[in-house]
Write a protein that holds these residues in place. Sequence first.
Motif, PDB file in Angstrom:
ATOM      1  N   GLY A 181       0.813  -1.211   0.000  1.00  0.00           N
ATOM      2  CA  GLY A 181       0.000   0.000   0.000  1.00  0.00           C
ATOM      3  C   GLY A 181       0.841   1.251   0.000  1.00  0.00           C
ATOM      4  O   GLY A 181       0.518   2.243  -0.665  1.00  0.00           O
ATOM      5  N   GLY A 208       0.108   1.941  -3.739  1.00  0.00           N
ATOM      6  CA  GLY A 208      -1.218   2.531  -3.655  1.00  0.00           C
ATOM      7  C   GLY A 208      -2.330   1.514  -3.445  1.00  0.00           C
ATOM      8  O   GLY A 208      -2.125   0.298  -3.519  1.00  0.00           O
ATOM      9  N   LYS A 209      -3.524   2.050  -3.175  1.00  0.00           N
ATOM     10  CA  LYS A 209      -4.664   1.186  -2.849  1.00  0.00           C
ATOM     11  C   LYS A 209      -5.114   0.348  -4.034  1.00  0.00           C
ATOM     12  O   LYS A 209      -5.485  -0.820  -3.878  1.00  0.00           O
ATOM     13  CB  LYS A 209      -5.824   2.040  -2.348  1.00  0.00           C
ATOM     14  CG  LYS A 209      -5.575   2.707  -1.012  1.00  0.00           C
ATOM     15  CD  LYS A 209      -6.757   3.545  -0.586  1.00  0.00           C
ATOM     16  CE  LYS A 209      -6.871   4.802  -1.428  1.00  0.00           C
ATOM     17  NZ  LYS A 209      -7.942   5.696  -0.945  1.00  0.00           N
ATOM     18  N   SER A 238      -2.984  -2.598  -4.672  1.00  0.00           N
ATOM     19  CA  SER A 238      -3.034  -3.497  -3.517  1.00  0.00           C
ATOM     20  C   SER A 238      -4.235  -4.421  -3.558  1.00  0.00           C
ATOM     21  O   SER A 238      -4.309  -5.378  -2.764  1.00  0.00           O
ATOM     22  CB  SER A 238      -3.046  -2.688  -2.215  1.00  0.00           C
ATOM     23  OG  SER A 238      -1.816  -1.999  -2.043  1.00  0.00           O
ATOM     24  N   LEU A 240       4.260   6.543  -6.831  1.00  0.00           N
ATOM     25  CA  LEU A 240       3.648   5.221  -6.844  1.00  0.00           C
ATOM     26  C   LEU A 240       4.117   4.463  -8.070  1.00  0.00           C
ATOM     27  O   LEU A 240       4.252   5.017  -9.153  1.00  0.00           O
ATOM     28  CB  LEU A 240       2.115   5.344  -6.863  1.00  0.00           C
ATOM     29  CG  LEU A 240       1.479   5.881  -5.580  1.00  0.00           C
ATOM     30  CD1 LEU A 240      -0.028   5.957  -5.750  1.00  0.00           C
ATOM     31  CD2 LEU A 240       1.832   5.026  -4.380  1.00  0.00           C
ATOM     32  N   SER A 291      -4.577   0.612   2.642  1.00  0.00           N
ATOM     33  CA  SER A 291      -5.098   1.965   2.502  1.00  0.00           C
ATOM     34  C   SER A 291      -4.482   2.908   3.532  1.00  0.00           C
ATOM     35  O   SER A 291      -4.118   4.048   3.210  1.00  0.00           O
ATOM     36  CB  SER A 291      -6.626   1.964   2.650  1.00  0.00           C
ATOM     37  OG  SER A 291      -7.229   1.185   1.634  1.00  0.00           O
ATOM     38  N   SER A 343      -1.003   3.621   2.476  1.00  0.00           N
ATOM     39  CA  SER A 343      -0.989   4.508   1.320  1.00  0.00           C
ATOM     40  C   SER A 343      -1.183   5.961   1.731  1.00  0.00           C
ATOM     41  O   SER A 343      -0.570   6.870   1.161  1.00  0.00           O
ATOM     42  CB  SER A 343      -2.082   4.087   0.331  1.00  0.00           C
ATOM     43  OG  SER A 343      -2.108   4.935  -0.796  1.00  0.00           O
ATOM     44  N   ALA A 386       2.137   7.256   3.190  1.00  0.00           N
ATOM     45  CA  ALA A 386       3.305   7.252   2.311  1.00  0.00           C
ATOM     46  C   ALA A 386       3.819   8.638   1.946  1.00  0.00           C
ATOM     47  O   ALA A 386       5.020   8.906   2.056  1.00  0.00           O
ATOM     48  CB  ALA A 386       3.003   6.446   1.049  1.00  0.00           C
TER      49      ALA A 386
END
Length: 207
Positions: free
Chosen positions: A31, A35-36, A39, A102, A170, A173, A176
């Motif tokens: 994540g 990113g979501k 994932s 990302l 999430s 993310s 991050a």
Amino acid sequence: MSLDTWLLYLVAIVLIAISPGPMAMLSMSHGMHFGKRLSLATALGSVLAALCLMLASAAGLGALLAATEYGFTVLKWCGAAYLLYLGIKLLLTKPHDDGFHLARPQDKGSPKALFRQAFMVGISNPKDLLFFAALFPQFIDVTAPQGPQLAILAGSWAVVDFSFVMIYASLASLLAPKLSASNRLHWFDRTSGGVFVSLAALLAARN
């Protein structure tokens, strides 16, 4: 299966899903870096691994491994080796000066690669196989058809597992960009790597 039995099972697996483990760390790492959206592949890999272990447990493989020390030992060391491999990769990461980006699907963060990593982490732990073999009988009514009951138990686990992998991913993310702005992202990688190495050592050392 009665509603009370299912609710008790649901509470049990939610508590299990909340507990930190290799899959939680992997979903957070994915994540944070990918990113979501990407994932989702991690969550699907985790669910498929769990379903495979459930089917193996239902087929009696869990009981076979419990009685066969050699088979359990082989799976245990394979799982430890894979966690060690992931841990070393994360420990060797270096800080980047060009900011946080990302990963795109065509590089190492492809859905296929994330799915494969999650599946391997999930499927390579024989403890989970024995866990399912021990867990399911507690919630199955032997006087009723077992197929529908197993389907309910497996489906409930799949939904809970998928949900918590995505929750971990999430949250990671969201963190991050802040970690990257303070140049701390690589320290998260190294911390995660240390956790994976520790988990590998624990898995190898436990009987």
